[in-house]
Design an enzyme around this catalytic site. Structure first.
Site, PDB file in Angstrom:
ATOM      1  N   LYS A 145      58.983  36.356  24.914  1.00  0.00           N
ATOM      2  CA  LYS A 145      58.437  37.692  24.749  1.00  0.00           C
ATOM      3  C   LYS A 145      59.083  38.421  25.745  1.00  0.00           C
ATOM      4  O   LYS A 145      59.395  37.915  26.635  1.00  0.00           O
ATOM      5  CB  LYS A 145      56.924  37.637  25.119  1.00  0.00           C
ATOM      6  CG  LYS A 145      56.353  39.207  25.139  1.00  0.00           C
ATOM      7  CD  LYS A 145      54.722  39.151  25.776  1.00  0.00           C
ATOM      8  CE  LYS A 145      54.492  40.495  25.804  1.00  0.00           C
ATOM      9  NZ  LYS A 145      53.103  40.589  26.193  1.00  0.00           N
ATOM     10  N   GLU A 195      44.905  49.775  32.649  1.00  0.00           N
ATOM     11  CA  GLU A 195      45.001  48.323  33.041  1.00  0.00           C
ATOM     12  C   GLU A 195      44.702  47.971  34.497  1.00  0.00           C
ATOM     13  O   GLU A 195      45.604  48.282  35.139  1.00  0.00           O
ATOM     14  CB  GLU A 195      46.005  47.789  32.474  1.00  0.00           C
ATOM     15  CG  GLU A 195      46.395  46.019  32.664  1.00  0.00           C
ATOM     16  CD  GLU A 195      47.387  45.489  31.747  1.00  0.00           C
ATOM     17  OE1 GLU A 195      47.641  44.239  32.121  1.00  0.00           O
ATOM     18  OE2 GLU A 195      48.231  46.028  31.168  1.00  0.00           O
TER      19      GLU A 195
END
Length: 391
Positions: A145, A195
């Protein structure tokens, strides 16, 4: 630092928002409190020692100098080796969370009319090609990723009104994390991040990784459909699981207990749905600080990729700009070790009449250039709507 008194009068939090002055103040709001800091008593020096140790030394020196409750506040860049913009302010005003203040529901002023020159860096087509190259390399087994970002550089015909911009960000998502702090000489970092990287309050550690997202819709039925589809998306669930596993692995050495839910839930902002997992732990060592935990977590695969070192190299190869504070962390810590550090997302850096916006997307083998370009475009909307730019 103790949480603000929840019985405080109406207007306590919004009065701090109203009092923000660019260059002279630092503003930070979270679901637990609102902070407005003024002046600089001490800066955290750059150096080879780990950041959390330099911060601890700075706070300890303030205690010895007679500061009864020193707090460090500011921003840490994506690159660990780059200087952080952290200071101990002269004074800190505190209030409950913005979401607890009924006055936050009042609308912010409309942005002043301005002509904006908008320049994407890189161009969307070039960003798509970078995504395709990353996917090609993942399919060859080089890494699993990477988070690739792009920017929009907005040049205004008039001086930037940062207080109004901060008002619009804060009032649109008062349950999130809103900030405005100096990030360098003549530069201000401001944004509204969804977040939480990590917080510590006494014997409780909380992390809230987000990964896997989809744009919201103004049509209620379509918005619900998109949320339900995100919860069942194999691509997004895999992306999320990679991040949660990394958070578990990073926090486990610091925790006596660690609770990690099996499946994610959803959180929403004004423009996006995100997969979310709330991780809760109890520190094994009561002296571990929020910032030490944040440094152990940063950067998570949600903003970098995995393996981390390889993803960093790929970012350096494929992103044609320096991230600076973007995908770093912003927040505060006190001398007891309590604090809150959030991932620097949905943000922009202001300098002169220029705003530089940032947005990124997690790229995995199943990613498509079109989908990731669209996702970053949706994430830009938080700021574009705040400044009144129609894209």
């Amino acid at each position: 630092m103790q949480a603000a008194d929840p019985t405080a009068t109406v207007g306590a939090a919004t009065s701090l928002l109203d009092a923000y002055e660019p260059g002279r103040a630092r503003f930070f709001s979270s679901p637990t409190r609102t902070l407005l800091a003024h002046g600089v008593r001490a800066g955290v020096p750059h150096g080879e020692a780990p950041l959390h140790r330099r911060v601890t030394r700075t706070l300890d020196a303030e205690l010895l100098a007679g500061n009864p409750a020193p707090v460090v506040i500011g921003a840490v860049p994506f690159d660990h080796a780059a200087p952080a913009a952290l200071v101990v302010p002269e004074a800190v005003r505190r209030a409950p969370a913005l979401a607890q203040d009924p006055l936050v529901a009042l609308p912010a002023d409309a942005p002043a009319a301005a002509d904006w020159d908008v320049r994407p860096v890189p161009e969307p087509a070039d960003y798509g090609r970078a995504v395709a190259e990353a996917v090609r390399r993942m399919r060859r087994g080089e890494f699993s990723k990477v988070v690739l970002a792009r920017t929009l550089e907005l040049r205004s015909s008039r001086d930037l009104d940062l207080p109004t911009l901060l008002q619009r960000l804060a009032r649109r998502d008062p349950t999130g994390y809103t900030f405005a702090v100096p990030s360098g000489p003549g530069r201000t970092l401001l944004g509204a991040s969804p977040e939480l990287l990590v917080s510590r309050r006494g014997g409780r550690i909380v992390a809230n990784p987000l990964a896997g997202s989809t744009p919201r819709s103004t049509d209620l039925a379509e918005d619900v459909r998109r949320a339900a589809a995100l919860l069942e998306s194999a691509k997004d669930l895999h992306e999320h699981a990679v991040v949660v596993d990394a958070v578990r692995e990073a926090l486990a050495p610091y925790c006596r207990t660690l609770d990690v839910p099996v499946r994610p839930t959803l959180v929403r902002t004004a423009t996006m749905w995100h997969l979310s997992t709330t991780v809760v732990g109890e520190p094994a060592d009561p002296t571990v600080s929020a910032l030490e935990l944040a440094c152990a977590l940063h950067p998570t695969p949600a903003v970098c990729g995995t393996p981390t070192a390889t993803a960093r190299d790929v970012i350096g190869e494929l992103e044609p700009f320096d991230r600076g504070a973007y995908t770093g962390m912003v927040g505060w810590s006190d001398a007891s070790g309590d604090g809150e550090w959030v991932v620097t997302l949905r943000c922009a850096e202001a300098e002169g009449r220029t705003l530089r916006l940032f947005a990124g997307a997690g790229v995995v083998e199943q990613s498509s250039p079109e989908a990731e370009t669209a996702e970053t475009g949706a994430k830009f909307q938080t700021f574009l709507q705040a400044v009144g730019v129609d894209q």
